[in-house]
Design a protein around this motif. Structure first.
Motif, PDB file in Angstrom:
ATOM      1  N   GLU A  90     -21.950  -4.634  68.206  1.00 27.03           N
ATOM      2  CA  GLU A  90     -21.781  -6.105  69.228  1.00 27.03           C
ATOM      3  C   GLU A  90     -20.471  -6.725  68.972  1.00 27.03           C
ATOM      4  OE1 GLU A  90     -23.570  -5.571  66.359  1.00 27.03           O
ATOM      5  OE2 GLU A  90     -23.923  -7.677  65.620  1.00 27.03           O
ATOM      6  N   ALA A  91     -19.847  -6.495  67.788  1.00 31.89           N
ATOM      7  CA  ALA A  91     -18.622  -7.166  67.863  1.00 31.89           C
ATOM      8  C   ALA A  91     -17.482  -6.188  67.595  1.00 31.89           C
ATOM      9  CB  ALA A  91     -18.607  -7.932  66.420  1.00 31.89           C
ATOM     10  N   GLY A  92     -17.682  -4.861  68.094  1.00 28.48           N
ATOM     11  CA  GLY A  92     -16.741  -3.972  68.037  1.00 28.48           C
ATOM     12  C   GLY A  92     -16.224  -3.557  66.543  1.00 28.48           C
ATOM     13  N   ILE A  93     -17.219  -3.548  65.438  1.00 22.82           N
ATOM     14  CA  ILE A  93     -16.918  -3.344  64.224  1.00 22.82           C
ATOM     15  C   ILE A  93     -17.863  -2.245  63.647  1.00 22.82           C
ATOM     16  CG2 ILE A  93     -16.153  -4.121  61.936  1.00 22.82           C
ATOM     17  CD1 ILE A  93     -16.392  -7.064  63.160  1.00 22.82           C
ATOM     18  N   VAL A  94     -17.495  -1.008  63.352  1.00 22.59           N
ATOM     19  CA  VAL A  94     -18.448   0.068  63.027  1.00 22.59           C
ATOM     20  C   VAL A  94     -17.637   0.906  62.266  1.00 22.59           C
ATOM     21  CG1 VAL A  94     -20.176   1.887  63.847  1.00 22.59           C
ATOM     22  CG2 VAL A  94     -19.941  -0.112  65.162  1.00 22.59           C
ATOM     23  N   PHE A  95     -18.034   1.031  61.195  1.00 26.50           N
ATOM     24  CA  PHE A  95     -17.257   1.958  60.189  1.00 26.50           C
ATOM     25  C   PHE A  95     -18.130   2.289  58.845  1.00 26.50           C
ATOM     26  CE2 PHE A  95     -14.922  -2.033  59.341  1.00 26.50           C
ATOM     27  CZ  PHE A  95     -15.174  -2.008  57.779  1.00 26.50           C
ATOM     28  N   ASP A  96     -17.791   3.519  58.402  1.00 28.39           N
ATOM     29  CA  ASP A  96     -18.553   4.095  57.159  1.00 28.39           C
ATOM     30  C   ASP A  96     -17.613   4.883  56.450  1.00 28.39           C
ATOM     31  OD1 ASP A  96     -19.877   5.400  55.247  1.00 28.39           O
ATOM     32  OD2 ASP A  96     -21.885   5.871  56.355  1.00 28.39           O
ATOM     33  N   LYS A 104      -6.877   3.553  51.288  1.00 28.99           N
ATOM     34  CA  LYS A 104      -6.648   4.023  53.020  1.00 28.99           C
ATOM     35  C   LYS A 104      -6.995   2.880  53.738  1.00 28.99           C
ATOM     36  CE  LYS A 104     -11.004   6.622  52.485  1.00 28.99           C
ATOM     37  NZ  LYS A 104     -11.841   7.439  52.939  1.00 28.99           N
ATOM     38  N   VAL A 105      -6.675   2.978  55.049  1.00 31.70           N
ATOM     39  CA  VAL A 105      -6.599   1.769  55.918  1.00 31.70           C
ATOM     40  C   VAL A 105      -7.659   2.125  57.058  1.00 31.70           C
ATOM     41  CG1 VAL A 105      -5.348   0.530  57.686  1.00 31.70           C
ATOM     42  CG2 VAL A 105      -4.173   1.115  55.553  1.00 31.70           C
ATOM     43  N   ILE A 106      -8.387   0.989  57.491  1.00 34.59           N
ATOM     44  CA  ILE A 106      -9.502   1.028  58.478  1.00 34.59           C
ATOM     45  C   ILE A 106      -9.000  -0.001  59.433  1.00 34.59           C
ATOM     46  CG2 ILE A 106     -11.904   0.608  59.074  1.00 34.59           C
ATOM     47  CD1 ILE A 106     -12.640   1.314  56.086  1.00 34.59           C
ATOM     48  N   ARG A 107      -9.121   0.517  60.631  1.00 33.31           N
ATOM     49  CA  ARG A 107      -8.619  -0.447  61.800  1.00 33.31           C
ATOM     50  C   ARG A 107      -9.385  -0.700  62.937  1.00 33.31           C
ATOM     51  NH1 ARG A 107      -4.502   3.011  60.485  1.00 33.31           N
ATOM     52  NH2 ARG A 107      -2.475   2.145  59.864  1.00 33.31           N
ATOM     53  N   PHE A 108      -9.637  -1.999  63.285  1.00 32.26           N
ATOM     54  CA  PHE A 108     -10.584  -2.336  64.183  1.00 32.26           C
ATOM     55  C   PHE A 108     -10.123  -3.837  64.602  1.00 32.26           C
ATOM     56  CE2 PHE A 108     -12.150  -4.225  60.043  1.00 32.26           C
ATOM     57  CZ  PHE A 108     -12.536  -5.308  60.351  1.00 32.26           C
ATOM     58  N   THR A 109     -10.501  -4.072  65.988  1.00 29.78           N
ATOM     59  CA  THR A 109     -10.432  -5.439  66.200  1.00 29.78           C
ATOM     60  C   THR A 109     -11.739  -6.268  66.521  1.00 29.78           C
ATOM     61  OG1 THR A 109      -8.301  -4.617  67.447  1.00 29.78           O
ATOM     62  CG2 THR A 109      -9.499  -6.733  68.405  1.00 29.78           C
ATOM     63  N   PRO A 110     -12.234  -7.225  65.831  1.00 30.31           N
ATOM     64  CA  PRO A 110     -13.393  -7.742  66.161  1.00 30.31           C
ATOM     65  C   PRO A 110     -13.298  -8.422  67.540  1.00 30.31           C
ATOM     66  CG  PRO A 110     -11.999  -8.959  64.586  1.00 30.31           C
ATOM     67  CD  PRO A 110     -11.322  -7.716  65.049  1.00 30.31           C
ATOM     68  N   THR A 111     -14.454  -8.501  68.354  1.00 33.85           N
ATOM     69  CA  THR A 111     -14.543  -8.975  69.561  1.00 33.85           C
ATOM     70  C   THR A 111     -15.631 -10.033  69.866  1.00 33.85           C
ATOM     71  OG1 THR A 111     -16.139  -7.160  70.104  1.00 33.85           O
ATOM     72  CG2 THR A 111     -13.937  -6.611  70.656  1.00 33.85           C
ATOM     73  N   LYS A 112     -16.356 -10.280  68.662  1.00 31.09           N
ATOM     74  CA  LYS A 112     -17.185 -11.238  68.826  1.00 31.09           C
ATOM     75  C   LYS A 112     -17.218 -12.222  67.506  1.00 31.09           C
ATOM     76  CE  LYS A 112     -21.799 -11.868  70.354  1.00 31.09           C
ATOM     77  NZ  LYS A 112     -23.163 -11.795  69.544  1.00 31.09           N
ATOM     78  N   VAL A 113     -17.406 -13.266  67.713  1.00 30.68           N
ATOM     79  CA  VAL A 113     -17.459 -14.486  66.578  1.00 30.68           C
ATOM     80  C   VAL A 113     -18.817 -14.333  66.125  1.00 30.68           C
ATOM     81  CG1 VAL A 113     -17.583 -17.008  66.096  1.00 30.68           C
ATOM     82  CG2 VAL A 113     -15.719 -16.258  67.548  1.00 30.68           C
ATOM     83  N   GLY A 114     -18.978 -14.362  64.750  1.00 31.77           N
ATOM     84  CA  GLY A 114     -20.222 -14.148  64.004  1.00 31.77           C
ATOM     85  C   GLY A 114     -19.989 -13.902  62.405  1.00 31.77           C
ATOM     86  N   SER A 115     -21.170 -13.583  61.820  1.00 26.43           N
ATOM     87  CA  SER A 115     -20.962 -12.985  60.322  1.00 26.43           C
ATOM     88  C   SER A 115     -21.749 -11.870  60.434  1.00 26.43           C
ATOM     89  CB  SER A 115     -21.842 -14.255  59.565  1.00 26.43           C
ATOM     90  OG  SER A 115     -21.104 -15.186  59.190  1.00 26.43           O
ATOM     91  N   TYR A 116     -20.850 -10.771  59.833  1.00 24.81           N
ATOM     92  CA  TYR A 116     -21.389  -9.607  59.681  1.00 24.81           C
ATOM     93  C   TYR A 116     -21.124  -9.091  58.263  1.00 24.81           C
ATOM     94  CZ  TYR A 116     -20.176 -10.284  64.442  1.00 24.81           C
ATOM     95  OH  TYR A 116     -20.175 -11.041  65.701  1.00 24.81           O
TER      96      TYR A 116
END
Ligand SMILES: [Cu+2]
Length: 143
Positions: A90-96, A104-116
């Motif tokens: 829901e916030a555009g943050i999915v990784f494993d 190593k580097v993981i890239r993402f852009t959070p799209t929704k305010v909240g605590s994950y």
């Protein structure tokens, strides 16, 4: 009636203390100083996370919404495998991602305010999961 009420309360109290006793056995994550990412000149927020048995440092990370994040992850030396998981589609943050000694580097852009929550989902046989042992943290996405 009164005696039953007292017994009820006593049982409740015993259950509560029993519960606390049990919870004490599991290691709780010590809240580290929150790490607030700043936006670099190139418009990226960079955060470094180190994982080990059984912690993440920092375990509270604050990033801004709609600004790209580069998460640099690495593992402390040791035989125990660790990973870092976020499942917040829901916030555009999915990784494993497996944590290695080499960063190593993981890239993402959070799209929704909240605590994950982020956590390690490794688990050995019937033992507690690493998450239960305290290997978890929270990613806060703010305006
Ligand atoms: Cu782990």
């Amino acid at each position: 009636m009164k005696i039953w009420h007292s017994i009820f309360l006593l049982t409740g109290a015993l259950l509560l203390t029993g519960g606390t006793g049990l919870a004490k056995g599991a290691e709780q994550p010590t809240p580290s100083k929150p790490y607030k990412a700043s936006v670099a000149k190139d418009g990226v927020q960079r955060v470094e996370i180190v994982g080990g048995s059984y912690f993440f440092t920092p375990n509270r990370i604050i990033v801004k919404v709609n600004i790209p994040v580069e998460l640099k992850i690495r593992k402390e030396p040791g035989m125990v495998p660790h990973n870092i998981v976020v499942a917040a589609p829901e916030a555009g943050i999915v990784f494993d991602a497996t944590m290695e000694n080499e960063a190593k580097v993981i890239r993402f852009t959070p799209t929704k305010v909240g605590s994950y929550p982020f956590y390690c989902n490794k688990k050995l046989l019937f033992f507690e999961s690493h998450r239960e042992k305290g290997m978890e943290g929270v990613l806060e996405v703010v305006e």
